[in-house]
Design a protein around this motif. Structure first.
Motif, PDB file in Angstrom:
ATOM      1  N   TYR A  65      23.847  -6.293  83.518  1.00 54.45           N
ATOM      2  CA  TYR A  65      24.498  -7.380  82.768  1.00 54.45           C
ATOM      3  C   TYR A  65      23.503  -8.168  81.915  1.00 54.45           C
ATOM      4  O   TYR A  65      23.803  -9.262  81.485  1.00 54.45           O
ATOM      5  N   LEU A  66      22.348  -7.592  81.672  1.00 55.34           N
ATOM      6  CA  LEU A  66      21.296  -8.309  80.967  1.00 55.34           C
ATOM      7  C   LEU A  66      21.702  -8.700  79.554  1.00 55.34           C
ATOM      8  O   LEU A  66      21.360  -9.793  79.086  1.00 55.34           O
ATOM      9  N   GLN A  67      22.445  -7.855  78.856  1.00 53.64           N
ATOM     10  CA  GLN A  67      22.877  -8.165  77.487  1.00 53.64           C
ATOM     11  C   GLN A  67      23.964  -9.242  77.468  1.00 53.64           C
ATOM     12  O   GLN A  67      24.030 -10.032  76.551  1.00 53.64           O
ATOM     13  N   VAL A  68      24.818  -9.241  78.494  1.00 52.23           N
ATOM     14  CA  VAL A  68      25.966 -10.145  78.519  1.00 52.23           C
ATOM     15  C   VAL A  68      25.629 -11.476  79.182  1.00 52.23           C
ATOM     16  O   VAL A  68      25.988 -12.539  78.677  1.00 52.23           O
ATOM     17  N   ALA A  69      24.963 -11.420  80.331  1.00 54.83           N
ATOM     18  CA  ALA A  69      24.648 -12.625  81.106  1.00 54.83           C
ATOM     19  C   ALA A  69      23.191 -12.568  81.557  1.00 54.83           C
ATOM     20  O   ALA A  69      22.896 -12.230  82.709  1.00 54.83           O
TER      21      ALA A  69
END
Length: 185
Positions: free
Chosen positions: A172-176
């Protein structure tokens, strides 16, 4: 995210302090013996320490946890034992310096035995380096415990452990990004 980071601290902080105590106690005993007695005790303990220091700590930790199992107790003991060579080398160096001091010579002239001289005479005079080594090893124990959890060999789900939170949050690094950045900090 903040509550998971706070809750994750408990799992890391149940591993790091006892592992640090194991490393400091055993490392101090080995380092004092090597520095005070010299000779074959020094050679054997330091060669064994150098053999362990030749390999990365995380690799040895992974191998040991794969062999023994990944309970919290085994993580504590393995991390503690992995730091013994580092602590013993530091304490040995300081004990070698103190070994030549007048108060050690006076204790020997009084007929005091080796363990007495090491633990009653030398150890109180090297508490500074022991305390510094304790704080350094505590930080390394936190990082090693988190690394082992990140790799899936330490604390398992559903624990909010820092290493485990980073591993789970990678997707989820790109989103959160906060799900990875907060426990990493």
């Amino acid at each position: 995210v903040f509550s998971r980071v706070l809750a994750g601290a408990s799992s890391v902080l149940t591993i790091a302090p006892p592992a640090t105590v194991i490393a400091i106690v055993l490392g101090t005993i080995v380092g004092l013996a090597a520095g005070y007695y010299r000779g074959w005790v020094d050679e054997a303990s330091m060669r064994l320490s150098e053999a362990f220091l030749a390999f990365p700590t995380v690799v040895i930790c992974i191998l040991a946890l794969a062999a023994v199992g990944n309970s919290t107790l085994s993580v504590i003991v393995i991390i503690g034992l992995l730091f013994v060579p580092n602590v013993s080398r530091t304490i040995r160096t300081v004990a070698l310096q103190e070994r030549g001091r007048d108060y050690v010579a006076a204790a020997r002239l009084r007929g005091e035995r080796g363990p007495y001289v090491m633990f009653v005479e030398i150890l109180p005079n090297i508490t500074g380096p022991v305390l510094v080594e304790t704080t350094v090893r505590f930080g390394y124990a936190v990082f090693t415990a988190a690394t082992v959890s990140f790799l899936g060999l330490g604390i398992q789900q559903p624990s909010p452990d820092w290493g485990l939170s980073i591993a789970l949050g990678r997707s989820y690094l790109q989103v959160a990004p906060a799900t990875v950045i907060a426990p990493a900090i």
